[in-house]
Design a protein around this motif. Structure first.
Motif: not given
Length: 256
Positions: A195-205, A222-225
């Protein structure tokens, strides 16, 4: 701190606490909007439609978003099944409006006798008859799907049964484990990323619960906060083998 091009964000415990506001949450979303950074609220709640979720955020927490910012486990379930086999469109669903609307929106129709899929989510009006229909259908070959494995939900009364508790009853009756869609499984994360149309290394949960939000991000790669405004505590998280990418006490600490 890494700069991300997209955010996946939990709701309860992260954006609000039940009916209580988390002041930093509104400001966090406003900062994302000001920088035009796309985000999705990724929630295991299958009972509400995206419109209802967004309306709750606007009316009760003054977080100005719309349905396009919401991705529920009901939507992920419908999206996943729609792509699984386009020829299979019959389903028996135990669930509320959010789940049934999501399935209808993807072209599914409801059937009790020989459905292609049996989907079980949270249903506050569940009856023995519904469990009976689901059990017989799965035993006759329908694919067993669970929206999410959350055994309990916190509300003003305490910890009440969640979707996972209802699914467990069917699981016992059919002696078969379902395919789970929601957090911490990677399926909902993959669909949200699409849905976001991005790659894994571009997003964070971003979330407050290690066992659902953070584990979902870790399982998906993916990265997490983790933000300590809800379920998990620092002491609990310190015992986990895999640590979140970042740990913060408040969303106000995060530099977008």
């Amino acid at each position: 701190m890494k700069k991300y091009q997209g955010y996946m964000i939990d709701l309860d415990g992260t954006m609000y606490l039940g009916k209580q506001k988390i002041p930093a949450a509104k400001e966090f979303i406003e900062r994302l909007q000001a920088k035009k950074i796309p985000f999705l609220f990724v929630t295991n709640n299958s009972t509400k439609t995206p419109d209802a979720v967004a309306r709750n955020l606007r009316d009760n927490f003054q977080i100005d978003v719309d349905a396009s910012h919401v991705y529920t486990t009901a939507m992920a379930t419908a999206d996943y099944l729609a792509e699984l086999d386009p020829s299979k469109r019959s389903v028996y669903a135990i669930g509320e409006l959010g789940l049934k609307a999501a399935l209808l929106n993807q072209g599914f129709y409801f059937e009790e006798t020989k459905p292609d899929y049996v989907v079980v989510g949270l249903d506050s009006d569940v009856t023995y008859h519904k469990f009976e229909v689901a059990t017989l259908a799965i035993r006759n070959g329908s694919k067993f799907i669970g929206t999410n494995a959350d055994t309990n939900l916190p509300n003003e009364k305490g910890l009440v049964p969640g979707a996972g508790s209802l699914i467990a009853l069917v699981e016992k009756a059919v002696q078969e484990k379902p395919l789970f869609i929601g957090k911490p499984e990677p399926i909902i994360m993959k669909k949200a990323l699409d849905k976001l149309g991005l790659a894994k290394d571009q997003v964070v949960m971003v979330g407050d619960n290690y066992l659902t939000d953070i584990s979902a991000g870790i399982n998906f790669g993916i990265d997490t906060i983790i933000v300590y405004t809800g379920v998990s505590t620092r002491d609990q998280v310190a015992k986990e083998k895999v640590q979140p990418t970042y740990q913060i006490n408040s969303l106000s600490e995060w530099n977008i």
